[in-house]
Write a protein that holds these residues in place. Structure first.
Motif, PDB file in Angstrom:
ATOM      1  N   VAL A  25       8.770  10.011   3.539  1.00  0.00           N
ATOM      2  CA  VAL A  25       8.524   8.564   3.572  1.00  0.00           C
ATOM      3  C   VAL A  25       9.666   7.822   2.893  1.00  0.00           C
ATOM      4  O   VAL A  25      10.199   6.852   3.430  1.00  0.00           O
ATOM      5  CB  VAL A  25       7.180   8.212   2.897  1.00  0.00           C
ATOM      6  CG1 VAL A  25       7.051   6.699   2.731  1.00  0.00           C
ATOM      7  CG2 VAL A  25       6.022   8.745   3.715  1.00  0.00           C
ATOM      8  N   TYR A  45       0.006   7.920  -6.294  1.00  0.00           N
ATOM      9  CA  TYR A  45      -0.788   9.022  -5.756  1.00  0.00           C
ATOM     10  C   TYR A  45       0.024  10.256  -5.402  1.00  0.00           C
ATOM     11  O   TYR A  45      -0.386  11.371  -5.679  1.00  0.00           O
ATOM     12  CB  TYR A  45      -1.584   8.558  -4.527  1.00  0.00           C
ATOM     13  CG  TYR A  45      -2.745   7.662  -4.875  1.00  0.00           C
ATOM     14  CD1 TYR A  45      -4.012   8.196  -5.084  1.00  0.00           C
ATOM     15  CD2 TYR A  45      -2.569   6.293  -5.024  1.00  0.00           C
ATOM     16  CE1 TYR A  45      -5.086   7.378  -5.424  1.00  0.00           C
ATOM     17  CE2 TYR A  45      -3.635   5.471  -5.365  1.00  0.00           C
ATOM     18  CZ  TYR A  45      -4.880   6.010  -5.562  1.00  0.00           C
ATOM     19  OH  TYR A  45      -5.940   5.218  -5.901  1.00  0.00           O
ATOM     20  N   ILE A  70       2.193   1.753  -3.472  1.00  0.00           N
ATOM     21  CA  ILE A  70       1.158   2.268  -4.387  1.00  0.00           C
ATOM     22  C   ILE A  70       0.969   3.757  -4.151  1.00  0.00           C
ATOM     23  O   ILE A  70       0.907   4.549  -5.083  1.00  0.00           O
ATOM     24  CB  ILE A  70      -0.177   1.519  -4.176  1.00  0.00           C
ATOM     25  CG1 ILE A  70      -0.036   0.067  -4.611  1.00  0.00           C
ATOM     26  CG2 ILE A  70      -1.300   2.203  -4.959  1.00  0.00           C
ATOM     27  CD1 ILE A  70      -1.255  -0.786  -4.299  1.00  0.00           C
ATOM     28  N   TYR A  71       0.929   4.145  -2.873  1.00  0.00           N
ATOM     29  CA  TYR A  71       0.764   5.566  -2.587  1.00  0.00           C
ATOM     30  C   TYR A  71       1.917   6.377  -3.189  1.00  0.00           C
ATOM     31  O   TYR A  71       1.699   7.364  -3.880  1.00  0.00           O
ATOM     32  CB  TYR A  71       0.659   5.830  -1.082  1.00  0.00           C
ATOM     33  CG  TYR A  71       0.567   7.312  -0.812  1.00  0.00           C
ATOM     34  CD1 TYR A  71      -0.644   7.982  -0.992  1.00  0.00           C
ATOM     35  CD2 TYR A  71       1.683   8.051  -0.459  1.00  0.00           C
ATOM     36  CE1 TYR A  71      -0.725   9.351  -0.819  1.00  0.00           C
ATOM     37  CE2 TYR A  71       1.611   9.412  -0.282  1.00  0.00           C
ATOM     38  CZ  TYR A  71       0.405  10.061  -0.462  1.00  0.00           C
ATOM     39  OH  TYR A  71       0.325  11.418  -0.309  1.00  0.00           O
ATOM     40  N   LEU A  72       3.145   5.912  -2.922  1.00  0.00           N
ATOM     41  CA  LEU A  72       4.317   6.692  -3.350  1.00  0.00           C
ATOM     42  C   LEU A  72       4.399   6.811  -4.866  1.00  0.00           C
ATOM     43  O   LEU A  72       4.750   7.862  -5.397  1.00  0.00           O
ATOM     44  CB  LEU A  72       5.596   6.047  -2.818  1.00  0.00           C
ATOM     45  CG  LEU A  72       5.797   6.143  -1.316  1.00  0.00           C
ATOM     46  CD1 LEU A  72       6.986   5.306  -0.873  1.00  0.00           C
ATOM     47  CD2 LEU A  72       5.996   7.592  -0.898  1.00  0.00           C
ATOM     48  N   ALA A  77       0.839  -1.206   0.000  1.00  0.00           N
ATOM     49  CA  ALA A  77       0.000   0.000   0.000  1.00  0.00           C
ATOM     50  C   ALA A  77       0.870   1.251   0.000  1.00  0.00           C
ATOM     51  O   ALA A  77       0.596   2.214  -0.728  1.00  0.00           O
ATOM     52  CB  ALA A  77      -0.919  -0.004   1.216  1.00  0.00           C
ATOM     53  N   ALA A  78       1.941   1.225   0.792  1.00  0.00           N
ATOM     54  CA  ALA A  78       2.842   2.381   0.824  1.00  0.00           C
ATOM     55  C   ALA A  78       3.458   2.614  -0.551  1.00  0.00           C
ATOM     56  O   ALA A  78       3.551   3.755  -1.017  1.00  0.00           O
ATOM     57  CB  ALA A  78       3.944   2.159   1.867  1.00  0.00           C
ATOM     58  N   THR A 111       8.411  -2.622   0.171  1.00  0.00           N
ATOM     59  CA  THR A 111       8.002  -1.372  -0.467  1.00  0.00           C
ATOM     60  C   THR A 111       8.902  -1.025  -1.643  1.00  0.00           C
ATOM     61  O   THR A 111       8.425  -0.663  -2.718  1.00  0.00           O
ATOM     62  CB  THR A 111       8.013  -0.220   0.555  1.00  0.00           C
ATOM     63  OG1 THR A 111       7.088  -0.537   1.588  1.00  0.00           O
ATOM     64  CG2 THR A 111       7.606   1.089  -0.085  1.00  0.00           C
TER      65      THR A 111
END
Lengths: 317, 277
Positions: free
Chosen positions: B102, B91, B86-88, B83-84, B151
């Protein structure tokens, strides 16, 4: 299709995409609730785990370790040679010296060796052999430290004892085992740095009449410098933090090593050896050792991430 | 003076020699442990529980302990880590301060030595949260340790998916999250799996952090609150306390076999990623 019609088609496609995206967003927001926004927030909270982790690790280790450092006094804690936790003397001077001795000796042979290997893999080896070396180095990186320590205990220590003297448990044994363990770090990062040097540099140098080796030495290596320094610093970080292999081969005496054949104890060994039975101030002193180690590692990593990586992009300007 | 041409020939020979030495180190390590470890390796060794602190019997409980710890750690770390990523990659804006922080903390976390994770796990999970020396304390600590690997490999896998895939999906009217789930993740999956496989390797080999958080009990691990011992911790204690060198060799050999298999699988799934994109 000629260029002109192609351009028009592409233009229409983009317009269609834009329209589709816009109509979708509008539809989505008229529901009064934006699912994509919610997902984004959840993912963002997930990403924050890294910030939380670093904050929590720093906080808890500092809280447990710092009070003792202040109680003993920073310089006394770092430089005192007397470590006798049950009698209340907490000086990690010998272990600082041990960590430095083992790490520097390991770097002394692993850096030239690793650098040479990465030059070999990118510039000299036939591509197939370069790739094969790459997978072997990956395997070397995957072998757990306790296996390296075991190998050192069984093979390297008797060898040193029989041929060089002493008990075998020594700075040298630690440096040999650690060196092998940091080779993959050094090789992988400097190989990437060397491979990232634009081909033009090399071609230009060769065209000016320089030989392949002259080009490597005068053009490619200088251009890859910041990556190579990164490799060395991260290798050093790995060596300073390594625990299991070192604890198995260095003998763990709390003395200042006077030669590479004398036994020594590193900061990491100190923690893992005594944590099992320590309590009270003794336990706090082990956390304090961890604080010193942690600060070393964080500084090394920040140097790499904030300064060196900034200079890595070729042709960005 | 030696002519430049000859000098360069000698230099080439030296480079080949150094590369051969590294290959030699790897093979002699594996061969030596294989030769000494193979005789003691049998089905009984794998399936029997250890007795008399590992002097007799097999290592079944340590194999189970390793599996248990690894499974729980991955169960916790994989969703978070992916999830981290995908965010980085999907998004966050490129100039986002949050994403920068992050990434920086993820890099820092990757560089922290396992003994520090061990200390943290001990003071936070074992003492502060009162979980004691247990599988759950060990798995939580291990989860923190493998997060950066998961990640980072997921980030690279997501980056390798061509930009047009996303544009076409959005153009067809799909939403952002739909695009991520249906268009970006499937071709990136082999890369994400590579990260997971590499994390398994890290978990199998981890020792220092596990000793401090999961303890070293040789009992059969049943509940999450049981203390357990992994194969690597077992190897350390067998060798350091001189319990049984023969069993230490066999344990080390079994760990090496596992690592070779894990490396092979990781490479296999990386190749899949290259084929997909």
């Amino acid at each position: 299709m000629n260029n002109r019609t192609q351009e028009i088609t592409v233009g229409t496609m983009d317009a269609a995409k834009l329209l589709a995206i816009r109509s979708f967003t509008r539809k989505n927001s008229t529901l009064g609730f934006n699912r994509d926004k919610l997902v984004e927030t959840i993912l963002m909270l997930n990403a924050a785990i890294f910030i939380l982790a670093i904050a929590a690790i720093s906080l808890f280790i500092l809280i447990r370790g710092l009070p003792l450092i202040f109680k003993v006094g920073i310089t006394d804690f770092l430089l005192q040679l007397e470590w006798n936790p049950t009698a209340g003397s907490f000086g990690i001077g010998t272990m600082l010296a041990g960590t430095l001795a083992v790490t520097l000796t390991a770097l002394l042979w692993a850096v030239p060796m690793g650098l040479a290997t990465s030059i070999f893999m990118v510039e000299l080896a036939p591509p197939r052999i370069g790739t094969l070396m790459g997978s072997l180095v990956e395997l070397l990186a995957g072998i757990p430290s306790v296996v390296y320590g075991f190998f050192g205990l069984i093979v390297i220590i008797p060898f040193i004892r029989n041929y060089l003297g002493g008990s075998g448990l020594s700075v040298l044994a630690g440096a040999i085992v650690l060196g092998v363990m940091i080779l993959p770090t050094i090789i992988n990062i400097s190989r990437d740095a060397i491979a990232a040097v634009p081909l033009d540099y090399k071609v230009g140098s060769l065209a000016l009449g320089a030989s392949h080796y002259q080009s490597i030495r005068r053009v490619i290596l200088p251009a890859a410098r910041s990556g190579i320094i990164t490799a060395i610093i991260l290798g050093m970080g790995r060596a300073i933090g390594e625990t299991m292999a070192v604890v198995m081969v260095t003998g763990n005496s709390t003395i200042i090593p006077h030669s590479i054949l004398s036994p020594t104890r590193t900061m990491t060994s100190n923690i893992v050896l005594e944590m099992g039975y320590a309590s009270g101030d003794h336990q706090a002193a082990l956390f304090a050792t961890g604080v010193v180690l942690f600060i070393f590692i964080v500084i090394l990593n920040l140097v790499v991430n904030l300064t060196l990586k900034a200079g890595k992009n070729y042709g960005a300007n | 003076m030696v002519p430049t041409k000859d000098k360069e020939k000698i230099l080439t020979a030296i480079f080949w020699l150094l590369a051969l030495i590294i290959v030699g180190i790897l093979f002699s390590l594996i061969a030596y442990i294989a030769v000494r470890g193979l005789p003691g390796l049998s089905m009984d060794f794998i399936l029997q529980a250890p007795s008399r602190a590992g002097k007799e019997g097999g290592i079944s409980t340590t194999i189970l302990g390793t599996l248990y710890l690894t499974a729980v750690a991955l169960f916790l770390a994989v969703p978070l880590g992916v999830a981290a990523a995908i965010y980085l990659e999907e998004y966050a804006r490129p100039d986002s301060k949050f994403a920068w922080l992050v990434n920086l903390t993820a890099e820092t976390l990757a560089g922290i030595p396992s003994i520090i994770f061990g200390l943290f796990g001990f003071v936070f999970f074992v003492i502060f949260l009162g979980l004691g020396w247990s599988i759950i304390s060990g798995a939580l600590t291990l989860a923190f340790m493998v997060l950066p690997t998961i990640t980072r490999t997921a980030q690279e896998a997501i980056l390798s998916v061509p930009r047009e895939y996303r544009e076409n999906s959005l153009a067809l009217g799909a939403g952002k999250w739909q695009t991520v789930c249906r268009v970006v993740i499937p071709p990136a999956l082999p890369g994400i799996i590579t990260g997971i496989i590499l994390s398994i390797g890290r978990a199998v080999g981890e020792t220092a952090a596990i000793i401090l958080t999961a303890g070293s009990s040789l009992n059969m691990p049943l509940s999450l609150s049981d203390s357990t011992r992994t194969m690597s911790v077992h190897l350390y204690l067998l060798a350091m306390e001189g319990v049984s060198m023969e069993r230490a060799f066999s344990t080390a050999f079994l760990i090496i076999i596992l690592i070779i298999i894990i490396n092979y699988l990781a490479n296999l799934s990386l190749k899949r990623l290259a084929v997909n994109n």
